[in-house]
Write an enzyme that holds these catalytic residues in place. Sequence first.
Site, PDB file in Angstrom:
ATOM      1  N   SER A   1      -9.685  -1.040   7.325  1.00  0.00           N
ATOM      2  CA  SER A   1      -8.916  -0.808   5.823  1.00  0.00           C
ATOM      3  C   SER A   1      -8.329  -1.926   5.531  1.00  0.00           C
ATOM      4  O   SER A   1      -7.787  -2.100   4.065  1.00  0.00           O
ATOM      5  CB  SER A   1      -8.215   0.402   5.937  1.00  0.00           C
ATOM      6  OG  SER A   1      -8.891   1.477   5.839  1.00  0.00           O
TER       7      SER A   1
ATOM      8  N   LYS B   1       0.828  -1.281   0.174  1.00  0.00           N
ATOM      9  CA  LYS B   1      -0.118  -0.004  -0.060  1.00  0.00           C
ATOM     10  C   LYS B   1       0.939   1.277  -0.156  1.00  0.00           C
ATOM     11  O   LYS B   1       1.808   1.243   0.725  1.00  0.00           O
ATOM     12  CB  LYS B   1      -0.956  -0.142   1.258  1.00  0.00           C
ATOM     13  CG  LYS B   1      -1.832   0.970   1.539  1.00  0.00           C
ATOM     14  CD  LYS B   1      -2.723   0.716   2.592  1.00  0.00           C
ATOM     15  CE  LYS B   1      -3.887   1.905   2.975  1.00  0.00           C
ATOM     16  NZ  LYS B   1      -4.664   1.330   4.026  1.00  0.00           N
TER      17      LYS B   1
ATOM     18  N   SER C   1      -9.550   1.221   3.142  1.00  0.00           N
ATOM     19  CA  SER C   1      -8.624   2.018   2.374  1.00  0.00           C
ATOM     20  C   SER C   1      -7.631   1.149   1.324  1.00  0.00           C
ATOM     21  O   SER C   1      -7.122   1.804   0.311  1.00  0.00           O
ATOM     22  CB  SER C   1      -8.096   3.134   3.051  1.00  0.00           C
ATOM     23  OG  SER C   1      -7.153   2.648   3.944  1.00  0.00           O
TER      24      SER C   1
END
Lengths: 484, 96
Positions: free
Chosen positions: A173, A74, A149
Site C-alpha cells: 500500500s 494518510k 491503499s
Amino acid sequence: MDFYSGLRKLHQGLISREMTPADLVNFSLEQIKAVDMQVQAFVTVTEEQARVKAEQVRENGAEGILAGIPFALKDNMCTQGVETTCASRSLQGYKPPYSATVVERLERDHGILIGKLNMDEFAMGSSTENSSLCKTHNPWDFERVPGGSSGGPAAAVAAGMVPYALGSDTGGSIRQPAAFCGVVGLKPTYGLVSRYGLVAFASSLDQIGPITNSVEDAAIVLQSIAGPDRRDSTSVQRDVPNYIEGLTGDICGLKIGVAMEYFSPSIDQKVRAAVDSAILQLERLGAEMIKVSLPHTSYALSAYYLLAPAEASSNLARYDGVRYGYRAQDAENLLDMYRQTRSEGFGAEVKRRILIGTYALSSGYYDAYYKRAQQVRTLIAKDFDEAFAKVDVLLSPTTPTTAFRFGEKTEDPLMMYMNDICTIPVNLAGLPAISVPCGLADGLPVGLQLIGRMFDETTLLRTAHAYEQAAGFAPMRPALGVHA
Amino acid sequence: MSLTKDDVYRVAALARLQVNEEEIEALVSDLSRILKYADQLQQLDLMGVKPMSYVLATHTVTRPDVIGSSLTPEEALTNGPDVEEQQFRVPAVLEG
C-alpha cells in the site's frame, strides 16, 4: 518555489532566510487550492493549525532538516484533535485524543502537518476506490486510479501539494501507489517504525513509511520516524543507523538478485522493458546481477488474502458503536446495535474481508486455511533467507502494470488482489522494500522495486539512490491530468 | 471450496454483520472464488513446517511500574456516541 527539488533544498532555503515556514505553508495551501479540486487527495486540510505552527517554528528558530517543512498523513494515523477517518463511515467525526508516535516524532522535529489524505477504507484496496469519502485521481491521468491503499499520499506528493507524506503498507500500500504516481515509496522493515496510533488493519504486516520525491528524502523522513517506542511492543530495540550518510552513490560490487518468479507473463511488456533498462543501468554502476529463485512466490497471494483478512476481522471487531465512531440509531437491543452499526459503517470490501477472515478463523476451517497460510508464510520467509545468503538486494517490478482506469477492477475482487503480486511476499517476510520510478510506459510511471535484508535499509536506500541518480528520472513531474 | 448462502449467513453472524437479500448472491460468489483461489495452498506438503504469526521473535516487554500520563475521563469519553455520567450508554443488554 516547488516541492519537487527535495527536502534538503527547502531546508537550505529556510536556513538562509530566503523563505520562512509560513511561505512553505502558504505555498502548500495554494497548491492544494489549485489542483486538489481535481486530484482529491486531501480529506482534511489543517490550515489554521499549520499557520500557527509555522509562526511557532519561525519564532523558535528550529533548524533541523524537517523543521518548518509541511507534510501530510494518510488518514489512518491518529492526530490529536484532528479528524481521523480511515476513509470509513464508521470513523467519520472521530477526533483522536492522542497522536500516533510517527506524528509526535515529525512534530518533535518541527514538521508542520498540513492535512490528512485519502485511502481505501481501512487500507483495504489497491486503487483508493474503496474510500467512502472521495475519489482520488492519478495526477498523471485523471481517468486513472492513483493506486492504493495510500492513494492520497502518493497523489498529493506527485501533484506537488506537499514535499512528503506518510503512508502505511500491509501488502504493498505504499509501494504500489508510489509506482502508479511516479514517486518514491519506502516500506521499512517490520518493527523499525512504531505502529502506535496507526489504525490497525493486519498487525503482523502493517508498517508506516515515507512517500517522497526522491530516495534522499525517503532517508531523511525515515531517520525521523524510525526507532523503538515503548508503546508498540513489536517495535524493535536497536540503534537507528544514519541513513542519509549511507547514500554514497557507490554500489560497485553489490550483488543484486533477480528472481524469475517476479517476471511472470502477467507482467506487462512495457513495464518489463522499463525494469530491464534499470537492470542495465545498475550493471553499469558496477552491481552484479545474479539469478535467484523464490519458489513459493506463487503461494504468497493466497496466504496473504487469508492472513490479512483474519487479522483484520479481529482488529475491526472493535468498531461496535459503543465508545467512539459511528453508531446506528434505533437498535432494539445491544446485539442488534452491533450488527446495524457495523453493517452501515463498513463498505463492501471491508465486509468481504471481515467475512473471509472470520471464515478462515472459524472452528473447522482454522487448520485448513489460517494455519496453512501461516505455514506457507514460513516457507516464503525461508525463500528470502536463502536468496539473501547469495545477494545483498533483490529487484523486481513494483506492479504488473501501470495505473489502470477507474472501475476496471472493481467488479472482480480477485483481479484487484492480483495487483499486489510483487509486493505482498515482502510484507509476509517483514522485509524492507522501496519503489523508485524507472521510466514511463505509454506516458504513465513505472516503479522498480528493490527489496533489502531485515533492518538493512542502509544498503537498500544506497542502491535505490545510486540508481535514481544515474537514471535521472526523479523527480518526475506529471502534467497534472494531461496524459501525453 | 464453494460456499452456500447459509455458510455466509453463519459467518456474518459470527462477525456481527447483517447481510441483506441484495448482497448475499454477490457475497456467496465473491467469497467462493477467493476461497477457491486460496485452495492452491492445499497442494503444498506442509508436514513439519512451523506456522509463522510474527516476523520477529516476540517477547514480553516490561517497564517499571511507574505512573505515567494518561487520558482524563473527559478525553476518553469525548468520542462516545452516547455518554452519561462518565459512562457509555448502550441499548438493552437483557430483554424482558
